[in-house]
Design a protein around this motif. Structure first.
Motif, PDB file in Angstrom:
ATOM      1  N   GLY A   7     -16.878  25.000 -17.782  1.00 20.05           N
ATOM      2  CA  GLY A   7     -16.285  23.883 -18.485  1.00 20.05           C
ATOM      3  C   GLY A   7     -14.978  23.898 -18.138  1.00 20.05           C
ATOM      4  N   LYS A  64     -13.417  20.506 -17.287  1.00 19.49           N
ATOM      5  CA  LYS A  64     -13.560  19.301 -18.048  1.00 19.49           C
ATOM      6  C   LYS A  64     -12.369  19.038 -18.896  1.00 19.49           C
ATOM      7  N   THR A 104     -19.512  16.348 -22.287  1.00 18.52           N
ATOM      8  CA  THR A 104     -18.541  15.831 -21.256  1.00 18.52           C
ATOM      9  C   THR A 104     -17.161  16.225 -21.383  1.00 18.52           C
ATOM     10  N   TYR A 105     -16.720  16.895 -22.470  1.00 16.19           N
ATOM     11  CA  TYR A 105     -15.346  17.318 -22.439  1.00 16.19           C
ATOM     12  C   TYR A 105     -15.443  18.656 -23.075  1.00 16.19           C
ATOM     13  N   LYS A 106     -14.123  19.364 -22.811  1.00 13.97           N
ATOM     14  CA  LYS A 106     -14.019  20.856 -23.502  1.00 13.97           C
ATOM     15  C   LYS A 106     -13.199  20.317 -24.942  1.00 13.97           C
TER      16      LYS A 106
END
Length: 253
Positions: free
Chosen positions: A128, A131, A154-156
């Motif tokens: 990740g 991200k 989708t994101y960290k």
């Protein structure tokens, strides 16, 4: 990022290019070669997270194809490995944003080092590291957990349950965006924003408010603080993900 797939771009599919493609495939990674044309790039683009550009020193890419590549990479959050002579590197460095370039290799290429670089890239993808980082600040643990579940694929995502905890976290970490609860006890959202804007280390971090109040007066109070945006807490998952994706594309982040 997409899956473990590489697009190898070059003027022609030379013997060296074919060797590189084969070695990548031997690692269990999907790899396809395409020539420098917009149609070819568009046809094979989907699903490729890493782009390798092989410059043979004879021909530079056409401006339209290069611009198309840069636009596609920026939209898709892709990274690029450059292989070529020093003069090729300089040409691409003058045209390609630095944050899109993952690594460069001066020809003649060391195949083992290239494969090592590729494997390291996909290891970082799995962890990740590429991200975007979002910090959610809210005193409601249930809402924190809900939004984290929505965004973590989708994101960290990191969380703080108070403004002071957020400030402390930002002293050791970086965020690409802060989702900040407007109505918090002790240290309110506006007070946290003021602290962020007064510190050189955090003043440039985009902030979007989270608010449970949708009446005109409350919304105008939020907008007056000039955040990058705001979301009502009644927003649904799909709309939030869509709005965040739009934000990062427009910000070029």
């Amino acid at each position: 990022m997409a899956g473990n797939k590489i697009l190898m771009i070059g003027e022609k599919e030379s013997f060296i290019v074919r060797v590189l493609v084969k070695k990548v495939k031997d690692e269990g990674i999907d790899c396809e070669f395409v020539p420098w044309t917009i149609n070819s790039l568009n046809e094979k683009w989907d699903g490729k997270s890493l782009i390798t550009v092989y410059m043979d020193g004879d021909t530079l890419p056409q401006d339209d194809a290069l611009h198309y590549l840069i636009d596609k990479m920026s939209d898709g959050d892709n990274q690029m490995i450059l292989i070529g002579e020093k003069s090729d590197m300089q040409y691409l460095a003058d045209h390609v944003p630095g944050d899109l370039i993952y690594h460069t290799f001066v020809r003649p290429i060391d195949n083992a080092e290239y494969i090592k670089c590729v494997n390291k890239f996909f290891q970082k993808v799995a962890q990740g590291e590429f991200k975007k980082s979002i910090l959610i600040v809210d005193d409601d643990p249930n809402y924190l957990g809900l939004v984290r579940e929505w965004l973590k694929g989708t994101y960290k995502v990191s969380m703080a349950n108070s403004g002071l905890q957020a400030i402390k976290w930002l002293g050791k970490n970086k965020a690409d965006l802060i989702l900040l609860d407007h109505e918090m006890p002790v240290t309110t959202g506006p007070q946290v924003l003021e602290m962020l804007r007064s510190d050189d280390e955090t003043k440039s971090i985009p902030v979007m408010f989270l608010t449970g109040k949708s009446d005109k007066r409350s919304v105008m109070e939020v907008v007056a603080l000039k955040p990058e945006g705001y979301f009502l807490k009644t927003i649904e998952k799909d709309e939030l993900l869509e709005k965040l994706a739009e934000f990062f594309v427009l910000q070029g982040r």
